[in-house]
Design an enzyme around this catalytic site. Structure first.
Site, PDB file in Angstrom:
ATOM      1  N   GLY A  14     -25.759  55.826   6.455  1.00  0.00           N
ATOM      2  CA  GLY A  14     -26.395  56.278   5.013  1.00  0.00           C
ATOM      3  C   GLY A  14     -27.002  55.165   4.009  1.00  0.00           C
ATOM      4  O   GLY A  14     -27.044  55.006   3.021  1.00  0.00           O
ATOM      5  N   SER A  15     -27.745  54.185   4.775  1.00  0.00           N
ATOM      6  CA  SER A  15     -28.590  53.509   3.967  1.00  0.00           C
ATOM      7  C   SER A  15     -29.802  54.219   2.948  1.00  0.00           C
ATOM      8  O   SER A  15     -29.781  53.676   1.866  1.00  0.00           O
ATOM      9  CB  SER A  15     -29.216  52.539   4.822  1.00  0.00           C
ATOM     10  OG  SER A  15     -30.198  53.003   5.491  1.00  0.00           O
ATOM     11  N   ASN A  16     -30.109  55.192   3.496  1.00  0.00           N
ATOM     12  CA  ASN A  16     -30.983  56.147   2.679  1.00  0.00           C
ATOM     13  C   ASN A  16     -30.382  56.830   1.382  1.00  0.00           C
ATOM     14  O   ASN A  16     -30.556  56.702   0.288  1.00  0.00           O
ATOM     15  CB  ASN A  16     -31.630  57.191   3.298  1.00  0.00           C
ATOM     16  CG  ASN A  16     -32.921  56.608   3.868  1.00  0.00           C
ATOM     17  OD1 ASN A  16     -34.089  56.309   3.524  1.00  0.00           O
ATOM     18  ND2 ASN A  16     -33.017  56.475   5.323  1.00  0.00           N
ATOM     19  N   MET A  92     -28.122  64.426  11.433  1.00  0.00           N
ATOM     20  CA  MET A  92     -28.740  64.456  13.023  1.00  0.00           C
ATOM     21  C   MET A  92     -28.504  65.845  13.506  1.00  0.00           C
ATOM     22  O   MET A  92     -28.009  65.800  14.715  1.00  0.00           O
ATOM     23  CB  MET A  92     -27.943  63.279  13.889  1.00  0.00           C
ATOM     24  CG  MET A  92     -28.221  62.107  13.107  1.00  0.00           C
ATOM     25  SD  MET A  92     -29.596  61.411  12.664  1.00  0.00           S
ATOM     26  CE  MET A  92     -30.495  61.044  14.250  1.00  0.00           C
ATOM     27  N   ARG A  93     -28.962  66.921  12.559  1.00  0.00           N
ATOM     28  CA  ARG A  93     -28.709  68.229  13.329  1.00  0.00           C
ATOM     29  C   ARG A  93     -30.124  68.930  12.759  1.00  0.00           C
ATOM     30  O   ARG A  93     -30.748  68.789  11.827  1.00  0.00           O
ATOM     31  CB  ARG A  93     -27.849  69.041  12.764  1.00  0.00           C
ATOM     32  CG  ARG A  93     -26.488  68.568  13.534  1.00  0.00           C
ATOM     33  CD  ARG A  93     -25.359  69.352  13.016  1.00  0.00           C
ATOM     34  NE  ARG A  93     -24.382  68.402  13.698  1.00  0.00           N
ATOM     35  CZ  ARG A  93     -23.864  68.494  14.643  1.00  0.00           C
ATOM     36  NH1 ARG A  93     -24.249  69.670  15.529  1.00  0.00           N
ATOM     37  NH2 ARG A  93     -23.007  67.809  15.300  1.00  0.00           N
ATOM     38  N   ASN A 109     -36.119  65.894   3.833  1.00  0.00           N
ATOM     39  CA  ASN A 109     -35.711  65.442   5.017  1.00  0.00           C
ATOM     40  C   ASN A 109     -36.582  64.090   4.969  1.00  0.00           C
ATOM     41  O   ASN A 109     -37.767  64.018   4.628  1.00  0.00           O
ATOM     42  CB  ASN A 109     -35.861  66.057   6.417  1.00  0.00           C
ATOM     43  CG  ASN A 109     -35.368  65.181   7.666  1.00  0.00           C
ATOM     44  OD1 ASN A 109     -34.392  64.500   7.436  1.00  0.00           O
ATOM     45  ND2 ASN A 109     -36.455  65.129   8.597  1.00  0.00           N
ATOM     46  N   HIS A 111     -38.240  61.068   7.909  1.00  0.00           N
ATOM     47  CA  HIS A 111     -38.459  61.045   9.391  1.00  0.00           C
ATOM     48  C   HIS A 111     -38.922  59.694   9.544  1.00  0.00           C
ATOM     49  O   HIS A 111     -40.112  59.386   8.755  1.00  0.00           O
ATOM     50  CB  HIS A 111     -39.163  62.044   9.755  1.00  0.00           C
ATOM     51  CG  HIS A 111     -39.330  62.109  11.269  1.00  0.00           C
ATOM     52  ND1 HIS A 111     -38.326  62.343  12.230  1.00  0.00           N
ATOM     53  CD2 HIS A 111     -40.430  61.553  11.963  1.00  0.00           C
ATOM     54  CE1 HIS A 111     -38.875  62.071  13.342  1.00  0.00           C
ATOM     55  NE2 HIS A 111     -40.028  61.446  13.369  1.00  0.00           N
TER      56      HIS A 111
HETATM   57  C1  GRF Z   1     -33.365  56.898   9.033  1.00  0.00           C
HETATM   58  O1  GRF Z   1     -34.184  56.278  10.023  1.00  0.00           O
HETATM   59  C2  GRF Z   1     -34.019  58.427   8.855  1.00  0.00           C
HETATM   60  O2  GRF Z   1     -35.371  58.177   8.972  1.00  0.00           O
HETATM   61  C3  GRF Z   1     -33.482  59.181  10.011  1.00  0.00           C
HETATM   62  O3  GRF Z   1     -32.247  58.713  10.225  1.00  0.00           O
HETATM   63  C4  GRF Z   1     -32.145  57.332   9.832  1.00  0.00           C
HETATM   64  C5  GRF Z   1     -30.975  57.640   8.861  1.00  0.00           C
HETATM   65  O4  GRF Z   1     -30.774  56.176   8.601  1.00  0.00           O
HETATM   66  N1  GRF Z   1     -33.672  60.683   9.715  1.00  0.00           N
HETATM   67  P1  GRF Z   1     -29.556  55.931   7.332  1.00  0.00           P
HETATM   68  O5  GRF Z   1     -28.283  56.669   7.723  1.00  0.00           O
HETATM   69  O6  GRF Z   1     -30.172  56.318   5.987  1.00  0.00           O
HETATM   70  O7  GRF Z   1     -29.221  54.411   7.278  1.00  0.00           O
END
Ligand code: GRF
Length: 234
Positions: A14-16, A92-93, A109, A111
């Site tokens: 969940g860094s994003n 991841m789905r 999303n 990517h």
């Molecule tokens: C990221 O690289 C994003 O682009 C991909 O999954 C990864 C998630 O990373 N869809 P985080 O959980 O947000 O750290």
């Protein structure tokens, strides 16, 4: 400005998700996160949500008879919390039809590659193995395909000769944390419009400077052929 209500779906670290939380905290995005849904009871995202006082739900696909049912239940939970925009932050789905229909052009999303190149899993590894000289990341609306929806924003980084999957991923991730909050901000400010399948951003001022990789005029001194990672001659 009105506060946009967001729902986040995440499967992992969940860094994003954190970058979005931080951008809301600083007031950069006029939004609030009403709910986190995860398909992974061990996702670190749950701790991030807790710390922030964000409600979280663990919803396991194995408890449902079909993908459609799973995603229609997810849509129902989001709707119950008045969510207006759904953000996939490392979910991841492949998202089911029922959620996309409930939130058309309202599921975003991120990517880790410059789509439409290298869709699917391990975008950074695919790009590094292929040897592209420019890579990056993409925020897009989700449709029923695999990473095929309308593109909102992209950011590019050089692919270096000495890159590994890890070094390239690290460089891309830094930009993910910039462009994902940015895309949500654009949405919250009502700046995103559609022309067919093309996203247009109201008020965007484009920068025409190119990114060339490797750069032109780099130092090719006598003897520098010996430098750089091990490789076969031509
Ligand atoms: C990221 O690289 C994003 O682009 C991909 O999954 C990864 C998630 O990373 N869809 P985080 O959980 O947000 O750290």
């Amino acid at each position: 400005m009105k506060t946009l209500k967001i729902g986040v779906l995440a499967s992992g670290r969940g860094s994003n998700f954190q970058a979005i939380i931080d951008s809301i905290e600083t007031g950069y995005i006029p939004a609030r996160i009403n709910l986190l849904i995860t398909d992974n009871p061990n996702a670190f995202s749950i701790e991030r949500a807790e710390k922030q006082g964000i409600e979280s739900l663990v919803m396991l696909p194995k408890n449902y008879v079909s993908r459609d049912e799973y995603f229609s239940d997810i849509a129902a939970e989001l709707r119950k919390r008045d969510v207006e925009l759904v953000v996939l932050a490392g979910f991841m789905r492949i998202v089911g039809r029922t959620l996309i229909e409930a939130y058309p052009n309202r599921v975003m999303n991120i990517h880790p590659a410059l789509l439409p190149s290298f869709p699917g899993l391990h975008g950074q590894k695919q790009a590094n193995d292929y040897g592209v000289k420019i890579s990056g990341c993409t925020v897009h609306f989700v449709d029923e395909g695999m990473d095929t929806g309308p593109i909102i924003i992209q950011a590019a980084v050089p692919g270096r000769d000495d890159d590994t999957e890890e070094t390239l991923s690290e460089r891309i991730l830094k930009l993910e944390h910039k462009i994902f909050p940015e895309a949500i901000k654009l949405f919250a400010e009502g700046r995103i419009g559609m022309q067919g399948r093309k996203v247009v951003i109201r008020g965007a001022v484009f920068d025409d400077r190119p990114l060339i990789s490797p750069p032109l005029g780099r130092d090719l001194q006598e003897g520098s052929e010996e430098k750089g990672p091990a490789c076969d001659g031509l």
